[in-house]
Design an enzyme around this catalytic site. Structure first.
Site, PDB file in Angstrom:
ATOM      1  CG  ASN A 248      -0.523  -0.321   2.527  1.00  0.00           C
ATOM      2  OD1 ASN A 248       0.848  -0.489   2.460  1.00  0.00           O
ATOM      3  ND2 ASN A 248      -1.159   0.010   3.515  1.00  0.00           N
TER       4      ASN A 248
ATOM      5  CD  GLU B 284       4.814  -0.944  12.803  1.00  0.00           C
ATOM      6  OE1 GLU B 284       3.354  -1.043  13.016  1.00  0.00           O
ATOM      7  OE2 GLU B 284       5.595  -0.396  13.484  1.00  0.00           O
TER       8      GLU B 284
ATOM      9  CB  CYS C 144      -2.278  -1.096   8.388  1.00  0.00           C
ATOM     10  SG  CYS C 144      -1.186   0.342   8.595  1.00  0.00           S
TER      11      CYS C 144
ATOM     12  CD  GLU D 216       7.670   0.565  10.645  1.00  0.00           C
ATOM     13  OE1 GLU D 216       6.796   0.605  10.035  1.00  0.00           O
ATOM     14  OE2 GLU D 216       8.792   0.132   9.951  1.00  0.00           O
TER      15      GLU D 216
END
Ligand code: NDP
Length: 485
Positions: free
Chosen positions: A154, A251, A285, A459
């Protein structure tokens, strides 16, 4: 094709493009037309070996540079990325189908933000001094070694930078495997980093499917794995990394709640719900796909939502006016259509959308279901497409329990004008990334990541440094050694 999308070669290893046509061909499809725009080859065992040996060889000298020297290269790369934003955004649009209106302000720019931020931070990385009477301990913040990054489809440029920038800032080498769906953008990131002065071998890109990722993850010379992907893939990659006691960042997916209280600013709540469900055609997400709306304002909310969705400009992603593009692939489009069917079958009320558009490419209508209940499939599973589920509630305790009743814990949002309630709700959310009166902002300065099955590690921000470096303690004795014999 007005733009040359075929890369010079499939892989980028040891500072140069490398080809090995012995690998399985991977066709790159432009999602807006279904047209083939490039072909790359999956990495062969020789390519994988080449990437690991070059990374391993280059890493020690890189870690031995000062943080200022490493950071200067990252910051130079961030400037080149910004200068080339137009071309990089066009390529991102071809790779993913996301509208240029989005890619020109989000993808290369957020990648450049990460290079700039971690480039600035590299010089500030230090250990600490711990005094113990006359004796003392000091800690050295050291690189992990060779890091592997595995990306989802994505945000291919952003993911390549979000993993690469902190890894390099801390003195590691990176081998990045993009999703096979979107192999083009990470090659440009590698090219730019090396143009900015990164020594050969420190940022390598290898193409391939899951088995290439698995070969990298299970190699004993790899010290850390950072995956952006689905929960099932995360389970596999985490387990494979655990066998080698490797560091991990995961993630993963989500099914995040957004709660709209009766005192919310309706326009802002509708805006947040649009950003959190339809940006990138819903392929994000952290999207807030379970929208709990207080019964008192539900019909008003749905009315404004439907009106504003009517303003979406669906069409050619390269047209700067287009604000809603296709799904990344036919497969993903069909998965989402399956969920839309499940929503209808299980009795949710289709408020708007629900169909494939009658045009070439993988376009779905922005879709909203109301009267969704907690047990429906569309309220439980990650859809990863433009499908919003609106659920009713009346009581704060009740909605908190329902919002948290999920295996996922990536993100959560609340819309209310009640200051105390906003912070109380944020504290009660079981999620790593929360929003008050907004949704899906992801500045590089803020930690990003999930709890529960949505992942481990963070992150961005200072927190990412913890996941790309390790501390060594050095005990220094000034007095005599007191041995028993
Ligand atoms: P997948 O989990 O299917 O794939 C992710 C990556 O892992 C791909 O590069 C894939 O390769 C690779 N892979 C698959 N199997 C293995 C394996 N056994 N070993 C090593 N690597 C493997 O995710 P998608 O690409 O479909 O992306 C969508 C998912 O990503 C969603 O669930 C979404 O929520 C999540 N996501 C999470 C984000 C976050 O930050 N939390 C951000 C964006 C997405 P290939 O596909 O080429 O075979």
């Amino acid at each position: 094709m007005p733009y040359d999308t075929q890369p010079k070669a499939s892989h980028f290893i040891n500072g140069a493009y490398v080809e090995d046509t012995g690998g399985t061909p991977i066709d790159v499809i432009y999602p807006a037309t279904g047209e083939k725009i490039a072909t790359v080859h999956a990495a062969t065992p020789e390519i994988i070996e080449n990437a690991i040996t070059s990374a391993k060889k280059a890493q020690a000298a890189w870690a031995a540079l000062s943080g200022t020297e490493r950071g200067r290269i990252l910051r130079r790369a961030s400037e080149i990325m910004r200068d080339r934003n137009h071309d990089l955004s066009v390529l991102e649009t071809y790779d993913t189908g996301k509208p240029y209106q989005e890619t020109s302000v989000v993808d290369a720019t957020s990648g450049a933000d990460a290079l700039e931020y971690f480039g600035g931070m590299a010089a500030t990385l230090t250990g600490e001094h711990i005094q113990l009477g006359e004796n003392w301990v000091y800690t050295r913040r050291e690189a992990l070694g060779v890091c592997v990054g595995i990306g989802a489809w994505n945000y291919p440029t952003q993911i390549a930078c979000w993993k690469g920038a902190p890894a390099l800032a801390c003195g590691n080498a990176m081998i990045f495997k993009p999703s096979e769906m979107t192999p083009l953008c990470a090659l440009k990131v590698a090219e730019i980093l090396h143009e900015a002065g990164l020594p050969a071998g420190l940022y390598n890109v290898v193409q391939g499917m899951g088995e290439v990722g698995n070969a990298l993850v299970t190699d004993a010379r790899v010290d850390k794995v950072s995956l952006t992907g689905s929960v099932p893939t995360g389970r596999k990659v985490y387990a494979a990394a655990a066998a080698g006691i490797k560091h991990v960042t995961m993630e993963l997916g989500g099914k995040s709640p957004m709660i709209v209280f009766e005192d919310a600013d309706i326009e802002n709540a509708v805006g947040g719900a649009i950003l959190g469900n339809f940006y990138s055609s819903g392929q994000v997400c952290s999207n807030g796909t379970r929208v709990f709306v207080h019964k008192a304002i539900k019909e008003q909310f749905l009315k404004r939502l439907t009106e504003r969705l009517g303003n979406a400009v669906i069409g050619d992603p390269m047209d700067p006016e287009t604000s809603f593009g296709p799904m990344v692939s036919e497969r993903q489009m069909n998965i989402v259509l399956g969920y839309i069917e499940a929503g209808k079958q299980e009795g949710a009320r289709l408020v708007t959308g629900g169909a494939k558009l009658d045009r070439e490419g993988y376009y779905l209508e922005p879709t909203v279901f109301a009267d969704v209940t907690d047990t429906m499939t569309i309220a439980r599973e990650e859809i990863f497409g433009p499908v919003m589920a609106v659920l009713d509630f009346e009581d704060e305790d009740d909605v908190m329990a329902r919002a948290n009743d999920t295996e996922f814990g990536l993100a959560a949002g609340v819309f209310t004008r009640d200051l105390t309630r906003a912070h109380r709700v944020a504290a009660r959310f079981e999620a790593g990334t929360c929003y008050i009166n907004t949704y899906n902002d992801a500045p590089v300065e803020a930690p990003f990541g999930g709890s529960k099955n949505s992942g481990v590690g963070r992150e961005n921000s200072k927190a990412a440094i913890e996941h790309y470096s390790q501390l060594k303690s050095v005990f220094v004795r000034m007095d005599d050694v007191d041995a028993p014999f």
